[in-house]
Design a protein around this motif. Structure first.
Motif, PDB file in Angstrom:
ATOM      1  N   ALA A  73      -0.240  18.409  19.365  1.00 16.47           N
ATOM      2  CA  ALA A  73       0.459  18.059  18.134  1.00 16.47           C
ATOM      3  C   ALA A  73       1.241  16.760  18.303  1.00 16.47           C
ATOM      4  O   ALA A  73       1.277  15.911  17.403  1.00 16.47           O
ATOM      5  CB  ALA A  73       1.388  19.195  17.705  1.00 16.47           C
ATOM      6  N   GLY A 144       1.822  21.961  12.783  1.00 21.03           N
ATOM      7  CA  GLY A 144       1.376  20.892  13.671  1.00 21.03           C
ATOM      8  C   GLY A 144       1.800  19.512  13.218  1.00 21.03           C
ATOM      9  O   GLY A 144       1.697  18.550  13.985  1.00 21.03           O
ATOM     10  N   THR A 185       3.183  12.228  11.490  1.00 20.66           N
ATOM     11  CA  THR A 185       1.753  12.410  11.707  1.00 20.66           C
ATOM     12  C   THR A 185       0.969  11.648  10.648  1.00 20.66           C
ATOM     13  O   THR A 185       1.242  11.802   9.449  1.00 20.66           O
ATOM     14  CB  THR A 185       1.380  13.899  11.644  1.00 20.66           C
ATOM     15  OG1 THR A 185       2.236  14.643  12.512  1.00 20.66           O
ATOM     16  CG2 THR A 185      -0.073  14.110  12.056  1.00 20.66           C
ATOM     17  N   ILE A 201      -0.315  23.608  20.251  1.00 21.20           N
ATOM     18  CA  ILE A 201       1.141  23.465  20.215  1.00 21.20           C
ATOM     19  C   ILE A 201       1.741  24.260  21.353  1.00 21.20           C
ATOM     20  O   ILE A 201       1.333  25.391  21.611  1.00 21.20           O
ATOM     21  CB  ILE A 201       1.715  23.982  18.871  1.00 21.20           C
ATOM     22  CG1 ILE A 201       1.164  23.171  17.687  1.00 21.20           C
ATOM     23  CG2 ILE A 201       3.242  23.934  18.888  1.00 21.20           C
ATOM     24  CD1 ILE A 201       1.496  23.756  16.346  1.00 21.20           C
TER      25      ILE A 201
END
Length: 206
Positions: A73, A144, A185, A201
């Motif tokens: 992640a 995530g 992200t 994760i």
């Protein structure tokens, strides 16, 4: 201590913490093992720590710079994606999910990963080598994803935010699904998560 750990912003930091994944952006270091650039290639990949009994001396002159991540992640937040060679199954699954989640680009299954890397590169870092971020509603984010709370990178997991450190995650923070904030992200990777890719994760918290 080498500057070869990657944080969720994609920056290279020094820490005694060990990583769960390795990565590559090309040759970033000089002969004295000092980092002299943020990247050399637009293919930022995430690799397993061991593959086919290969042995490497970290930051060997003239060889690619080994980078390390807490978990997958974190690597995705930095803008990395699975390696084609050592993580073939994950690579194929990620590409499939990325294509399913990003139909606006009109790519087919035969598209070269280099075309996807070009888009990821625009989403991960700007011309001044700074992290590209954007705003979104936290309730729209999948597990995530990484967000920023009080300038701290935090992992989104089961509608909670877990503060990141090189050693692991801190105690969860409650977040409102209607709250809007900064997302680290890359957007196309978020859409790949929504299309079915589940990043590894490291939990429980420290």
């Amino acid at each position: 201590m080498l500057q070869n750990r990657v944080d969720p912003f994609g920056y290279l930091i020094k820490t005694s913490a060990r990583g769960g994944w390795m990565g590559n952006r090309g040759i970033l270091h000089d002969e004295q093992q000092h980092i002299c650039r943020a990247y050399k290639s637009t293919a930022w990949i995430t690799c397993v720590l061991q593959f086919k009994n290969r042995k490497r001396t970290v930051m060997t002159p003239g060889r690619y710079t080994e980078l390390f991540f807490l978990d997958e992640a974190t690597a995705f937040s930095a803008g990395h994606r699975p390696c084609f060679e050592c993580r073939r199954s994950a690579y194929q699954h990620f590409k499939s999910c990325w294509l399913a989640g990003n139909p606006q680009y009109g790519f087919t299954a035969e598209v070269s990963i280099q075309e996807i890397d070009k888009i990821l590169h625009q989403e991960r870092i700007n011309r001044t080598k700074e992290k590209v971020t954007y705003e979104d509603t936290f309730g729209q984010l999948p597990d995530g994803a990484f967000i920023v709370i009080n300038e701290q990178p935090c992992l989104v997991f089961r509608q909670m935010a877990y503060p990141w450190s090189p050693f692991g995650y801190g105690a969860p923070i409650a977040i409102s699904p209607n709250e809007t904030g900064t997302v680290l992200t890359p957007a196309s990777i978020i859409r790949a998560f929504k299309a079915g890719y589940i990043p590894e994760i490291i939990l429980p918290v420290i």
